[in-house]
Design a protein around this motif. Sequence first.
Motif, PDB file in Angstrom:
ATOM      1  N   LYS A   1       0.570  -1.169   0.051  1.00 18.78           N
ATOM      2  CA  LYS A   1       0.342  -0.299   0.168  1.00 18.78           C
ATOM      3  C   LYS A   1       1.066   1.167  -0.285  1.00 18.78           C
ATOM      4  O   LYS A   1       0.755   2.492  -0.891  1.00 18.78           O
ATOM      5  CB  LYS A   1      -0.887   0.477   0.679  1.00 18.78           C
ATOM      6  CG  LYS A   1      -1.968   1.206   1.328  1.00 18.78           C
ATOM      7  CD  LYS A   1      -2.985   1.108   0.695  1.00 18.78           C
ATOM      8  CE  LYS A   1      -3.824   1.973   1.138  1.00 18.78           C
ATOM      9  NZ  LYS A   1      -4.962   2.368  -0.958  1.00 18.78           N
ATOM     10  N   ILE A   2       1.987   1.410   0.763  1.00 20.37           N
ATOM     11  CA  ILE A   2       3.069   2.549   1.482  1.00 20.37           C
ATOM     12  C   ILE A   2       3.150   3.286  -0.867  1.00 20.37           C
ATOM     13  O   ILE A   2       3.489   3.489  -1.655  1.00 20.37           O
ATOM     14  CB  ILE A   2       4.369   2.237   2.146  1.00 20.37           C
ATOM     15  CG1 ILE A   2       3.349   2.269   3.158  1.00 20.37           C
ATOM     16  CG2 ILE A   2       4.801   3.070   1.804  1.00 20.37           C
ATOM     17  CD1 ILE A   2       4.535   1.586   4.480  1.00 20.37           C
ATOM     18  N   ALA A   3       3.794   1.437  -1.005  1.00 22.27           N
ATOM     19  CA  ALA A   3       4.272   1.622  -2.816  1.00 22.27           C
ATOM     20  C   ALA A   3       3.631   2.099  -3.636  1.00 22.27           C
ATOM     21  O   ALA A   3       3.236   2.829  -4.711  1.00 22.27           O
ATOM     22  CB  ALA A   3       4.994   0.092  -3.159  1.00 22.27           C
ATOM     23  N   GLU A   4       2.089   2.003  -3.373  1.00 25.85           N
ATOM     24  CA  GLU A   4       1.337   2.106  -3.634  1.00 25.85           C
ATOM     25  C   GLU A   4       0.654   3.589  -3.955  1.00 25.85           C
ATOM     26  O   GLU A   4       0.965   5.114  -4.792  1.00 25.85           O
ATOM     27  CB  GLU A   4      -0.003   1.520  -3.765  1.00 25.85           C
ATOM     28  CG  GLU A   4      -1.155   1.889  -4.599  1.00 25.85           C
ATOM     29  CD  GLU A   4      -2.133   1.281  -4.054  1.00 25.85           C
ATOM     30  OE1 GLU A   4      -3.571   1.937  -4.068  1.00 25.85           O
ATOM     31  OE2 GLU A   4      -2.755  -0.128  -4.095  1.00 25.85           O
TER      32      GLU A   4
ATOM     33  N   PRO B   1      16.230  -0.590  -3.887  1.00 27.73           N
ATOM     34  CA  PRO B   1      16.629   0.234  -2.821  1.00 27.73           C
ATOM     35  C   PRO B   1      15.219   0.763  -2.601  1.00 27.73           C
ATOM     36  O   PRO B   1      14.826   1.131  -1.558  1.00 27.73           O
ATOM     37  CB  PRO B   1      17.476   1.382  -3.761  1.00 27.73           C
ATOM     38  CG  PRO B   1      17.525   1.283  -5.197  1.00 27.73           C
ATOM     39  CD  PRO B   1      17.641  -0.629  -5.390  1.00 27.73           C
ATOM     40  N   LEU B   2      14.294   0.835  -3.618  1.00 24.40           N
ATOM     41  CA  LEU B   2      12.747   1.464  -3.969  1.00 24.40           C
ATOM     42  C   LEU B   2      11.730   1.285  -2.209  1.00 24.40           C
ATOM     43  O   LEU B   2      11.464   1.212  -1.373  1.00 24.40           O
ATOM     44  CB  LEU B   2      12.344   2.170  -4.629  1.00 24.40           C
ATOM     45  CG  LEU B   2      12.987   2.957  -5.772  1.00 24.40           C
ATOM     46  CD1 LEU B   2      11.860   3.578  -6.210  1.00 24.40           C
ATOM     47  CD2 LEU B   2      13.755   4.164  -4.473  1.00 24.40           C
ATOM     48  N   TYR B   3      12.239  -1.141  -1.860  1.00 21.24           N
ATOM     49  CA  TYR B   3      11.492  -1.860  -1.630  1.00 21.24           C
ATOM     50  C   TYR B   3      12.237  -1.435   0.175  1.00 21.24           C
ATOM     51  O   TYR B   3      11.549  -1.533   0.813  1.00 21.24           O
ATOM     52  CB  TYR B   3      11.989  -3.296  -2.483  1.00 21.24           C
ATOM     53  CG  TYR B   3      11.067  -3.797  -1.376  1.00 21.24           C
ATOM     54  CD1 TYR B   3       9.877  -3.795  -1.246  1.00 21.24           C
ATOM     55  CD2 TYR B   3      12.500  -4.506  -0.829  1.00 21.24           C
ATOM     56  CE1 TYR B   3       9.592  -4.773  -0.154  1.00 21.24           C
ATOM     57  CE2 TYR B   3      11.039  -6.346  -0.470  1.00 21.24           C
ATOM     58  CZ  TYR B   3      10.204  -6.013   0.199  1.00 21.24           C
ATOM     59  OH  TYR B   3       9.382  -6.789   1.263  1.00 21.24           O
ATOM     60  N   GLU B   4      13.197  -1.419  -0.304  1.00 19.59           N
ATOM     61  CA  GLU B   4      14.097  -0.738   1.351  1.00 19.59           C
ATOM     62  C   GLU B   4      13.927   0.407   1.757  1.00 19.59           C
ATOM     63  O   GLU B   4      13.345   0.441   2.774  1.00 19.59           O
ATOM     64  CB  GLU B   4      15.738  -0.959   1.245  1.00 19.59           C
ATOM     65  CG  GLU B   4      16.710  -1.785   0.592  1.00 19.59           C
ATOM     66  CD  GLU B   4      17.777  -1.314   0.108  1.00 19.59           C
ATOM     67  OE1 GLU B   4      18.850  -0.526   0.710  1.00 19.59           O
ATOM     68  OE2 GLU B   4      18.749  -2.237  -0.601  1.00 19.59           O
ATOM     69  N   LEU B   5      14.069   0.910   1.037  1.00 23.57           N
ATOM     70  CA  LEU B   5      13.372   2.339   1.800  1.00 23.57           C
ATOM     71  C   LEU B   5      11.461   2.447   1.997  1.00 23.57           C
ATOM     72  O   LEU B   5      10.884   2.808   3.139  1.00 23.57           O
ATOM     73  CB  LEU B   5      12.780   3.337   0.423  1.00 23.57           C
ATOM     74  CG  LEU B   5      12.332   4.734   1.067  1.00 23.57           C
ATOM     75  CD1 LEU B   5      13.140   6.052   2.143  1.00 23.57           C
ATOM     76  CD2 LEU B   5      12.262   5.896  -0.592  1.00 23.57           C
ATOM     77  N   VAL B   6      10.878   1.651   0.974  1.00 20.32           N
ATOM     78  CA  VAL B   6       9.145   1.591   1.407  1.00 20.32           C
ATOM     79  C   VAL B   6       9.697   0.343   3.013  1.00 20.32           C
ATOM     80  O   VAL B   6       8.110   0.930   4.174  1.00 20.32           O
ATOM     81  CB  VAL B   6       8.902   0.371   0.654  1.00 20.32           C
ATOM     82  CG1 VAL B   6       7.381  -0.311   0.970  1.00 20.32           C
ATOM     83  CG2 VAL B   6       8.709   1.518  -0.507  1.00 20.32           C
ATOM     84  N   LYS B   7       9.970  -0.889   3.039  1.00 20.47           N
ATOM     85  CA  LYS B   7      10.047  -0.973   4.460  1.00 20.47           C
ATOM     86  C   LYS B   7      10.037  -0.251   5.559  1.00 20.47           C
ATOM     87  O   LYS B   7      10.150  -0.741   7.088  1.00 20.47           O
ATOM     88  CB  LYS B   7      11.175  -2.782   4.461  1.00 20.47           C
ATOM     89  CG  LYS B   7      10.819  -3.722   3.365  1.00 20.47           C
ATOM     90  CD  LYS B   7      11.463  -4.626   3.782  1.00 20.47           C
ATOM     91  CE  LYS B   7      13.082  -4.516   3.150  1.00 20.47           C
ATOM     92  NZ  LYS B   7      14.155  -6.235   3.261  1.00 20.47           N
TER      93      LYS B   7
END
Length: 390
Positions: free
Chosen positions: A130-133, A159-165
């Motif tokens: 949801k955050i990525a969306e 890297p963007l998955y790292e940030l979202v986490k």
Amino acid sequence: MAPLFPEPSSLLSAIRSSSRSIREHANITISPESIERLLKSPAFLTSFERVSAQHGLALPLKFSSPLDELNVISILSLLNFGSGYRVPLHVETGRGAWDNIRLLIFSMYIGSTEDDLLSAKGMQRLSESKIAELMRVNVYIEKPHENIPGVTVGELGGPLYELVKLISGVLITTGELLEKAGYPSLGAFVVEALKEGAGKTNAVEVVLDRLIRFIPAFQDCYTVDGRPVYLFKKALFLVHAITIRFGTSSSPFPIPATSRIPVFTDNVLPSLLIHLGVIELPPSLQSIFPDANSPDKLTPLLAEPYPGLQMHGSPPTEGPILTTDQACVLRAAAVDACEMIVEKAHELNEPCWLKDIELPKLDMWLWSIAKDRADYRRLERFVLRDTVFF
């Protein structure tokens, strides 16, 4: 390992003294001559009054109450990190970390028609997907299929998955703490902290202390070479953001005085102060920005920007990747440098507005001028990923 927190009565002095101590221990030089050179430069004199007013806190949202707006500003401050992901964010969205976090907050607010995503309960319900969306970022990377040659498959990563986490972890942890303590929102907790500081001579320290002790994502402090270093960037940013948004109106809650608080040090302030010749790195750290302070680079940066200087739409260049200790030392050096810059400005007193320069305004100038000038935007900033503090 993080050091013990200072007492509220000495919190601001602990930020200043620990920053100077570790800066001197690292043999980082800040000379009066380099400070005066910046203060007398056309780059500074022609831009300070205009650029220091660009705080980025005017939010294009319709709020139902001051508490509603305070809650949004509080969560915006809580999530004011991700600087280490600036380049991949620019490649993906064309925006940097701050603008992407603002977009996330806007999306959370607008998307709260049925579930209040900005409440303590709502923060816990925000999944990584949801955050990525809401951020409109792709958190999948393409990898070759293990068994079928020439076929790629998408899997979570990059890297963007790292940030979202990181964002998800901060929201869930903070929401759980708030709900367990009986607060419906982060804004409600902040209001209680503001009321606790009301009428006290060290009101801003009382508020900061409440924020820091209760919320892990505000606990921006370190032990480097056995020395405590206190920075607390996001907590300082939040109390000053409250002053900016509510300090000039009849606020329903107490507003602390923030004109003398230390700067909100991230990766922009120290990187820019190095490029502008104020912070001089010792031989042990010069490999971070090896060309800094060379006359060929410094002279045009201290001059007025020449007309027609454009970015040509190119994304920023990834800067040097540092360790946590290296980043801490440089951030601390920026805190000390800004204290010294303000002191020197008050001494010079020419032009007359120099005597009125305050630390938060200097912070805003450094942060905003880094985006205001195209040649400054191209300057490398150091990178530290996997942190929720800046």
